[in-house]
Design a protein around this motif. Structure first.
Motif, PDB file in Angstrom:
ATOM      1  N   LEU A  77       0.833  -1.212   0.000  1.00 52.50           N
ATOM      2  CA  LEU A  77       0.000   0.000   0.000  1.00 52.50           C
ATOM      3  C   LEU A  77       0.862   1.254   0.000  1.00 52.50           C
ATOM      4  O   LEU A  77       0.575   2.222  -0.718  1.00 52.50           O
ATOM      5  CB  LEU A  77      -0.945   0.006   1.205  1.00 52.50           C
ATOM      6  CG  LEU A  77      -2.065  -1.031   1.175  1.00 52.50           C
ATOM      7  CD1 LEU A  77      -2.827  -1.009   2.496  1.00 52.50           C
ATOM      8  CD2 LEU A  77      -3.001  -0.785   0.011  1.00 52.50           C
ATOM      9  N   ALA A  82      -0.004   5.130  -0.677  1.00 54.96           N
ATOM     10  CA  ALA A  82      -0.732   5.377   0.570  1.00 54.96           C
ATOM     11  C   ALA A  82       0.210   5.989   1.600  1.00 54.96           C
ATOM     12  O   ALA A  82       1.430   5.885   1.485  1.00 54.96           O
ATOM     13  CB  ALA A  82      -1.324   4.077   1.109  1.00 54.96           C
ATOM     14  N   LYS A 101      -3.859   6.086   4.840  1.00 54.94           N
ATOM     15  CA  LYS A 101      -4.774   6.958   4.101  1.00 54.94           C
ATOM     16  C   LYS A 101      -4.395   6.860   2.638  1.00 54.94           C
ATOM     17  O   LYS A 101      -3.208   6.878   2.296  1.00 54.94           O
ATOM     18  CB  LYS A 101      -4.633   8.418   4.540  1.00 54.94           C
ATOM     19  CG  LYS A 101      -5.186   8.712   5.904  1.00 54.94           C
ATOM     20  CD  LYS A 101      -5.314  10.196   6.168  1.00 54.94           C
ATOM     21  CE  LYS A 101      -3.974  10.896   6.162  1.00 54.94           C
ATOM     22  NZ  LYS A 101      -4.079  12.302   6.586  1.00 54.94           N
ATOM     23  N   ASP A 102      -5.409   6.780   1.764  1.00 53.90           N
ATOM     24  CA  ASP A 102      -5.106   6.799   0.343  1.00 53.90           C
ATOM     25  C   ASP A 102      -4.963   8.250  -0.118  1.00 53.90           C
ATOM     26  O   ASP A 102      -5.059   9.178   0.694  1.00 53.90           O
ATOM     27  CB  ASP A 102      -6.144   6.014  -0.468  1.00 53.90           C
ATOM     28  CG  ASP A 102      -7.510   6.682  -0.545  1.00 53.90           C
ATOM     29  OD1 ASP A 102      -7.674   7.856  -0.131  1.00 53.90           O
ATOM     30  OD2 ASP A 102      -8.443   6.026  -1.049  1.00 53.90           O
ATOM     31  N   ASN A 106      -9.060   8.653   2.233  1.00 56.80           N
ATOM     32  CA  ASN A 106      -9.860   7.538   2.734  1.00 56.80           C
ATOM     33  C   ASN A 106      -9.009   6.644   3.619  1.00 56.80           C
ATOM     34  O   ASN A 106      -7.826   6.414   3.334  1.00 56.80           O
ATOM     35  CB  ASN A 106     -10.412   6.713   1.565  1.00 56.80           C
ATOM     36  CG  ASN A 106     -11.356   7.512   0.713  1.00 56.80           C
ATOM     37  OD1 ASN A 106     -12.326   8.065   1.201  1.00 56.80           O
ATOM     38  ND2 ASN A 106     -11.056   7.591  -0.573  1.00 56.80           N
ATOM     39  N   VAL A 108      -7.921   3.111   5.280  1.00 57.31           N
ATOM     40  CA  VAL A 108      -7.889   1.682   4.983  1.00 57.31           C
ATOM     41  C   VAL A 108      -7.143   1.004   6.124  1.00 57.31           C
ATOM     42  O   VAL A 108      -6.019   1.368   6.436  1.00 57.31           O
ATOM     43  CB  VAL A 108      -7.158   1.396   3.655  1.00 57.31           C
ATOM     44  CG1 VAL A 108      -7.073  -0.107   3.395  1.00 57.31           C
ATOM     45  CG2 VAL A 108      -7.839   2.104   2.490  1.00 57.31           C
TER      46      VAL A 108
END
Length: 116
Positions: A77, A82, A101-102, A106, A108
């Motif tokens: 990620l 990310a 966080k993306d 968002n 995850v």
């Protein structure tokens, strides 16, 4: 690599009020009821309430993807862009969690249960 989203954790400011709401929503009693975490299970879904979530940077509910190798998944990620929100940590009995966080902000989460 992943087994899907089985856990969603909500950061809450008032644990007692949140327990009343989620108890009414789910219609079940919590399986874990501590000052630092309240957990419910319903139809294979784990719903958690975290009164320390806001202090840890959580801005909303976090879906936790259950994975076999949390460090490999976290590295993948991060390599994809990310940003680390919470590095890998043991939350008890060998259960590991991490969150990122993306690019759109968002959240995850990753969750690895101890090997049987």
């Amino acid at each position: 690599m992943t087994a899907g989203v089985k856990t969603i954790v909500y950061p809450v400011k008032d644990l007692e009020r949140a327990k009343a709401v989620f108890g009414a929503l789910l219609g079940v009693e919590p399986y874990a009821d501590t000052p630092y975490y309240v957990g419910y299970k319903d139809a294979g879904q784990d719903v958690g309430l975290d009164p320390n979530g806001h202090a840890q940077g959580l801005t909303g509910p976090v879906p936790y993807w259950h994975v076999d190798d949390i460090r490999t998944s976290l590295d993948a990620l991060l390599a994809a862009g990310a940003e680390t929100l919470q590095d890998v940590r043991d939350v008890g009995n060998g259960r590991l969690i991490a969150s990122v966080k993306d690019a759109d902000g968002n959240l995850v989460g990753l969750l690895q249960d101890p090997q049987a």
